[in-house]
Design an enzyme around this catalytic site. Structure first.
Site, PDB file in Angstrom:
ATOM      1  N   CYS A  72       4.162  -1.598   2.439  1.00  0.00           N
ATOM      2  CA  CYS A  72       2.745  -1.384   2.749  1.00  0.00           C
ATOM      3  C   CYS A  72       1.843  -2.526   2.282  1.00  0.00           C
ATOM      4  CB  CYS A  72       2.260  -0.062   2.161  1.00  0.00           C
ATOM      5  SG  CYS A  72       2.126  -0.052   0.361  1.00  0.00           S
ATOM      6  N   HIS A 109     -10.516   3.448 -10.345  1.00  0.00           N
ATOM      7  CA  HIS A 109      -9.841   3.659  -9.062  1.00  0.00           C
ATOM      8  C   HIS A 109      -8.550   2.865  -9.047  1.00  0.00           C
ATOM      9  CE1 HIS A 109      -9.270   4.111  -4.742  1.00  0.00           C
ATOM     10  NE2 HIS A 109      -9.117   2.797  -4.664  1.00  0.00           N
ATOM     11  N   HIS A 112      -4.188   5.343  -3.717  1.00  0.00           N
ATOM     12  CA  HIS A 112      -3.994   6.653  -3.093  1.00  0.00           C
ATOM     13  C   HIS A 112      -2.538   7.077  -3.201  1.00  0.00           C
ATOM     14  CE1 HIS A 112      -7.775   5.277  -1.294  1.00  0.00           C
ATOM     15  NE2 HIS A 112      -8.057   6.558  -1.188  1.00  0.00           N
ATOM     16  N   ASP A 116       4.902  10.304   1.776  1.00  0.00           N
ATOM     17  CA  ASP A 116       5.940   9.644   2.577  1.00  0.00           C
ATOM     18  C   ASP A 116       6.826   8.726   1.738  1.00  0.00           C
ATOM     19  OD1 ASP A 116       4.184   7.580   2.040  1.00  0.00           O
ATOM     20  OD2 ASP A 116       3.770   7.092   4.132  1.00  0.00           O
ATOM     21  N   ARG A 124       4.423   8.506  -2.476  1.00  0.00           N
ATOM     22  CA  ARG A 124       4.201   7.066  -2.540  1.00  0.00           C
ATOM     23  C   ARG A 124       2.829   6.828  -3.138  1.00  0.00           C
ATOM     24  NH1 ARG A 124       1.593   3.568   1.330  1.00  0.00           N
ATOM     25  NH2 ARG A 124       1.715   5.299   2.816  1.00  0.00           N
ATOM     26  N   CYS A 126       0.371   4.376  -3.770  1.00  0.00           N
ATOM     27  CA  CYS A 126       0.024   3.069  -3.242  1.00  0.00           C
ATOM     28  C   CYS A 126      -1.127   2.541  -4.096  1.00  0.00           C
ATOM     29  CB  CYS A 126      -0.387   3.230  -1.774  1.00  0.00           C
ATOM     30  SG  CYS A 126      -0.728   1.691  -0.937  1.00  0.00           S
TER      31      CYS A 126
END
Length: 137
Positions: A72, A109, A112, A116, A124, A126
């Site tokens: 990703c 932050h 996310h 999957d 996951r 990410c």
């Protein structure tokens, strides 16, 4: 320099936005929910053994043993180092329904989490490389 996590139940860290801006680099300042471009983060292709910590407060968030290549463009993990290290929030920005993850200690932050990922969790995480620091073990 980030505070070091010394207990199993970390105390919350609260700072003004001016204090966060003075502590973090412009790339690390993701408190407004920003993100780095894919494949640009320093830790995306890191394959060393160690711990990934919050750039804001130093809390241990992920271990290298849970990192995997998801394709990703951001560092991906299938489980946090400790379930109390990460807080999850519904995120409906940009017309999408996602689950945002933040540092439970300082609220920074991180990225996310998506359903999957690989076994054993199927998740996951990410994560923005800029929201992390890495300590080789």
């Amino acid at each position: 320099m980030p505070d070091i996590q010394n207990s199993e139940t970390p105390s919350k860290i609260e700072r003004s936005e001016a204090e966060w801006r003075s502590q973090l680099t412009p790339e690390q300042y993701l408190r407004e929910k920003g993100t780095e471009r894919p494949w640009t983060g320093a830790l995306t292709q890191n394959h060393e053994t160690g711990e990934y910590m919050c750039a804001g407060c130093g809390a241990v968030l992920f271990g290298s043993d849970s990192k995997f290549d998801s394709g990703c463009g951001w560092p991906s993990f299938y489980i946090p180092a400790d379930s109390k290290a990460i807080a999850e929030h519904q995120d409906s920005s940009f017309g999408m329904r996602r689950v945002e993850v933040t540092c439970a200690r300082c609220g920074g932050h991180l990225g996310h989490v998506f359903p999957d990922g690989p076994k054993p969790t199927g998740l996951r995480y990410c994560i923005n490389s800029a929201s992390l620091t890495f300590e080789h073990k």
